[in-house]
Write a protein that holds these residues in place. Structure first.
Motif, PDB file in Angstrom:
ATOM      1  N   VAL A 169      -7.994  -0.011   0.589  1.00 59.89           N
ATOM      2  CA  VAL A 169      -7.006  -0.934   0.028  1.00 59.89           C
ATOM      3  C   VAL A 169      -5.633  -0.315   0.229  1.00 59.89           C
ATOM      4  O   VAL A 169      -5.377   0.805  -0.219  1.00 59.89           O
ATOM      5  CB  VAL A 169      -7.245  -1.209  -1.465  1.00 59.89           C
ATOM      6  CG1 VAL A 169      -6.127  -2.073  -2.041  1.00 59.89           C
ATOM      7  CG2 VAL A 169      -8.597  -1.891  -1.670  1.00 59.89           C
ATOM      8  N   GLY A 170      -4.768  -1.030   0.921  1.00 60.51           N
ATOM      9  CA  GLY A 170      -3.398  -0.585   1.122  1.00 60.51           C
ATOM     10  C   GLY A 170      -2.445  -1.472   0.366  1.00 60.51           C
ATOM     11  O   GLY A 170      -2.826  -2.507  -0.189  1.00 60.51           O
ATOM     12  N   GLY A 171      -1.188  -1.073   0.374  1.00 54.55           N
ATOM     13  CA  GLY A 171      -0.207  -1.880  -0.335  1.00 54.55           C
ATOM     14  C   GLY A 171       1.191  -1.630   0.182  1.00 54.55           C
ATOM     15  O   GLY A 171       1.458  -0.637   0.860  1.00 54.55           O
ATOM     16  N   GLY A 172       2.072  -2.564  -0.114  1.00 49.43           N
ATOM     17  CA  GLY A 172       3.470  -2.428   0.242  1.00 49.43           C
ATOM     18  C   GLY A 172       4.321  -3.176  -0.761  1.00 49.43           C
ATOM     19  O   GLY A 172       3.865  -4.144  -1.381  1.00 49.43           O
ATOM     20  N   LEU A 173       5.559  -2.721  -0.920  1.00 49.56           N
ATOM     21  CA  LEU A 173       6.482  -3.314  -1.887  1.00 49.56           C
ATOM     22  C   LEU A 173       7.801  -3.661  -1.224  1.00 49.56           C
ATOM     23  O   LEU A 173       8.357  -2.858  -0.460  1.00 49.56           O
ATOM     24  CB  LEU A 173       6.781  -2.342  -3.031  1.00 49.56           C
ATOM     25  CG  LEU A 173       5.680  -1.979  -4.011  1.00 49.56           C
ATOM     26  CD1 LEU A 173       6.190  -0.912  -4.969  1.00 49.56           C
ATOM     27  CD2 LEU A 173       5.222  -3.204  -4.778  1.00 49.56           C
ATOM     28  N   ILE A 174       8.308  -4.837  -1.536  1.00 49.97           N
ATOM     29  CA  ILE A 174       9.689  -5.201  -1.258  1.00 49.97           C
ATOM     30  C   ILE A 174      10.338  -5.403  -2.622  1.00 49.97           C
ATOM     31  O   ILE A 174       9.927  -6.280  -3.387  1.00 49.97           O
ATOM     32  CB  ILE A 174       9.782  -6.497  -0.429  1.00 49.97           C
ATOM     33  CG1 ILE A 174       8.942  -6.404   0.843  1.00 49.97           C
ATOM     34  CG2 ILE A 174      11.239  -6.816  -0.128  1.00 49.97           C
ATOM     35  CD1 ILE A 174       9.338  -5.314   1.802  1.00 49.97           C
ATOM     36  N   LEU A 175      11.325  -4.586  -2.939  1.00 52.25           N
ATOM     37  CA  LEU A 175      11.981  -4.653  -4.241  1.00 52.25           C
ATOM     38  C   LEU A 175      13.488  -4.787  -4.039  1.00 52.25           C
ATOM     39  O   LEU A 175      14.091  -4.006  -3.293  1.00 52.25           O
ATOM     40  CB  LEU A 175      11.687  -3.392  -5.065  1.00 52.25           C
ATOM     41  CG  LEU A 175      10.221  -3.138  -5.424  1.00 52.25           C
ATOM     42  CD1 LEU A 175      10.099  -1.849  -6.242  1.00 52.25           C
ATOM     43  CD2 LEU A 175       9.613  -4.309  -6.186  1.00 52.25           C
ATOM     44  N   GLY A 176      14.075  -5.789  -4.688  1.00 49.18           N
ATOM     45  CA  GLY A 176      15.507  -5.989  -4.561  1.00 49.18           C
ATOM     46  C   GLY A 176      15.952  -6.288  -3.147  1.00 49.18           C
ATOM     47  O   GLY A 176      17.070  -5.966  -2.741  1.00 49.18           O
ATOM     48  N   VAL A 216       3.805   4.068  -2.902  1.00 50.11           N
ATOM     49  CA  VAL A 216       3.248   2.724  -2.777  1.00 50.11           C
ATOM     50  C   VAL A 216       1.800   2.759  -2.283  1.00 50.11           C
ATOM     51  O   VAL A 216       1.363   1.926  -1.500  1.00 50.11           O
ATOM     52  CB  VAL A 216       4.122   1.824  -1.868  1.00 50.11           C
ATOM     53  CG1 VAL A 216       3.813   0.348  -2.148  1.00 50.11           C
ATOM     54  CG2 VAL A 216       5.601   2.050  -2.100  1.00 50.11           C
ATOM     55  N   GLU A 217       1.056   3.753  -2.739  1.00 46.91           N
ATOM     56  CA  GLU A 217      -0.389   3.805  -2.450  1.00 46.91           C
ATOM     57  C   GLU A 217      -1.104   2.979  -3.516  1.00 46.91           C
ATOM     58  O   GLU A 217      -1.787   3.517  -4.402  1.00 46.91           O
ATOM     59  CB  GLU A 217      -0.872   5.248  -2.427  1.00 46.91           C
ATOM     60  CG  GLU A 217      -0.367   6.055  -1.252  1.00 46.91           C
ATOM     61  CD  GLU A 217      -1.074   5.694   0.055  1.00 46.91           C
ATOM     62  OE1 GLU A 217      -2.053   4.929   0.020  1.00 46.91           O
ATOM     63  OE2 GLU A 217      -0.641   6.184   1.111  1.00 46.91           O
ATOM     64  N   LEU A 218      -0.950   1.661  -3.417  1.00 51.92           N
ATOM     65  CA  LEU A 218      -1.447   0.779  -4.476  1.00 51.92           C
ATOM     66  C   LEU A 218      -2.965   0.796  -4.568  1.00 51.92           C
ATOM     67  O   LEU A 218      -3.525   0.520  -5.629  1.00 51.92           O
ATOM     68  CB  LEU A 218      -0.938  -0.645  -4.247  1.00 51.92           C
ATOM     69  CG  LEU A 218       0.586  -0.804  -4.202  1.00 51.92           C
ATOM     70  CD1 LEU A 218       0.959  -2.276  -4.042  1.00 51.92           C
ATOM     71  CD2 LEU A 218       1.254  -0.224  -5.431  1.00 51.92           C
ATOM     72  N   GLY A 219      -3.645   1.096  -3.478  1.00 54.35           N
ATOM     73  CA  GLY A 219      -5.098   1.205  -3.530  1.00 54.35           C
ATOM     74  C   GLY A 219      -5.582   2.400  -4.315  1.00 54.35           C
ATOM     75  O   GLY A 219      -6.772   2.487  -4.645  1.00 54.35           O
ATOM     76  N   LEU A 265      -1.016  -6.606  -0.918  1.00 56.85           N
ATOM     77  CA  LEU A 265      -2.253  -5.834  -0.973  1.00 56.85           C
ATOM     78  C   LEU A 265      -3.074  -6.164   0.270  1.00 56.85           C
ATOM     79  O   LEU A 265      -3.269  -7.340   0.593  1.00 56.85           O
ATOM     80  CB  LEU A 265      -3.070  -6.186  -2.218  1.00 56.85           C
ATOM     81  CG  LEU A 265      -2.619  -5.591  -3.546  1.00 56.85           C
ATOM     82  CD1 LEU A 265      -3.495  -6.148  -4.676  1.00 56.85           C
ATOM     83  CD2 LEU A 265      -2.683  -4.074  -3.540  1.00 56.85           C
ATOM     84  N   THR A 266      -3.535  -5.143   0.963  1.00 53.39           N
ATOM     85  CA  THR A 266      -4.411  -5.342   2.115  1.00 53.39           C
ATOM     86  C   THR A 266      -5.802  -4.847   1.752  1.00 53.39           C
ATOM     87  O   THR A 266      -5.996  -3.671   1.447  1.00 53.39           O
ATOM     88  CB  THR A 266      -3.880  -4.597   3.351  1.00 53.39           C
ATOM     89  OG1 THR A 266      -3.720  -3.211   3.052  1.00 53.39           O
ATOM     90  CG2 THR A 266      -2.539  -5.166   3.770  1.00 53.39           C
ATOM     91  N   LEU A 267      -6.756  -5.756   1.774  1.00 54.35           N
ATOM     92  CA  LEU A 267      -8.133  -5.453   1.423  1.00 54.35           C
ATOM     93  C   LEU A 267      -8.930  -5.306   2.708  1.00 54.35           C
ATOM     94  O   LEU A 267      -9.233  -6.299   3.373  1.00 54.35           O
ATOM     95  CB  LEU A 267      -8.728  -6.574   0.562  1.00 54.35           C
ATOM     96  CG  LEU A 267      -7.904  -7.046  -0.631  1.00 54.35           C
ATOM     97  CD1 LEU A 267      -8.645  -8.151  -1.379  1.00 54.35           C
ATOM     98  CD2 LEU A 267      -7.558  -5.899  -1.567  1.00 54.35           C
ATOM     99  N   GLY A 268      -9.229  -4.088   3.074  1.00 56.79           N
ATOM    100  CA  GLY A 268      -9.988  -3.822   4.281  1.00 56.79           C
ATOM    101  C   GLY A 268     -11.027  -2.765   4.005  1.00 56.79           C
ATOM    102  O   GLY A 268     -11.649  -2.764   2.941  1.00 56.79           O
TER     103      GLY A 268
END
Length: 298
Positions: free
Chosen positions: A131-138, A150-153, A125-128
């Motif tokens: 709010v952005g986000g990214g995922l690494i899965l598997g 992956v628009e977690l914000g 999570l990037t709080l600026g």
């Protein structure tokens, strides 16, 4: 590879090794007067660090991207809307080009060369300003079916809640971003206050500022609890300028996570600070450019 991190005020371009080490970099202002001016600025930024050893270029942009066709669908703070950025920059540079959402790029960088080294399942999570986000899965970056996910914000935190910059309501970004903290600071301390002032006052022990940041942190904890329950990550990495508030946000967040996240995930996940700072987007954009070359060689 060359990685290019495109922000609303500056472009950071650099040559980056496969391990994520920055060989050299160059910063320039972001031209915002028009789409064409921006594209010219991106080309100039790349050519400022380009040499014969470079195999490809990755651009990290604050945009929703359709990876099927390489189009920046919509962007924050830069004039890129419906632009076939991948094809345009390939034609300009004569090199293979990859485009990536800036928060996804930061997550890739932290996974390869930062706080997430060695993990297979990681949330960033990037709080600026937002709010952005990214995922690494598997053990690989996850982007969704067309690459715009992956628009977690923009996960809904409160039904029909505060307006969000995207036009929705009640999103995580509406409550835990630097912009949200700016508004909270102005309401409490006057029209000249902002998130930086709020954090400063809290560090000095002002009880109102401490409680306001704690409330933001508790909302952050609710969001993180949902991410833990959904993805069961090994690690959650917190970055971005507003994350400098540190434990003033994260200690209250952890209290809520302990309540909202389910066992056994809440007992195994670790929450850590990002390590790469402002270079993460550039490094991650370059690392993303390795992906199609590696796939072709496999």
């Amino acid at each position: 590879m060359i990685g290019v991190d495109v922000g609303g005020t500056k472009i950071l371009a650099g040559v980056v090794s496969r391990a994520g080490a920055v060989v050299r970099q160059r910063e320039s202002p972001t031209p915002l007067s028009s789409e064409e001016a921006l594209l010219d600025g991106l080309e100039a930024a790349v050519r400022g660090v380009l040499d014969d050893a470079v195999a490809a270029v990755g651009f990290g942009v604050p945009s929703r991207i359709d990876q099927r066709v390489g189009v920046a669908i919509a962007s924050a703070n830069i004039p890129l809307v419906g632009v076939p950025l991948r094809d345009v920059m390939q034609a300009r540079l004569g090199l293979p080009v990859v485009i990536e959402n800036d928060a996804n790029a930061a997550a890739i960088a932290e996974w390869v060369a930062g706080a997430g080294r060695g993990t297979r399942d990681m949330v960033m999570l990037t709080l600026g300003t937002g709010v952005g986000g990214g995922l690494i899965l598997g053990g690989k970056p996850y982007r969704g079916s067309i690459g715009a996910g992956v628009e977690l914000g923009h996960v809904v935190l409160v039904h029909d809640g505060l307006p969000c910059s995207c036009g929705g309501r009640g999103h995580v970004e509406s409550y835990v971003s630097g912009t949200a903290a700016d508004a909270i600071a102005r309401e409490a301390f006057g029209p000249d206050a902002d998130a930086h002032e709020l954090v400063r006052l809290a560090r000095e022990g002002d009880p109102t500022a401490v409680e306001l940041l704690a409330e933001i942190g508790r909302k952050l904890g609710s969001a993180i609890g949902s991410l833990i329950n959904t993805f069961d990550p090994e690690l959650i990495v917190i970055g971005g300028g507003f994350a400098a508030a540190g434990e003033l946000l994260l200690a209250p967040a952890r209290e809520v996570i302990a309540r909202e996240a389910l066992k056994p995930m809440r007992d195994s996940v670790r929450i850590v600070d990002a390590e790469l700072g402002t270079s993460a987007g550039m490094v991650g954009a370059a690392l993303a450019a390795f992906e199609p070359l590696d796939a072709a060689a496999a």
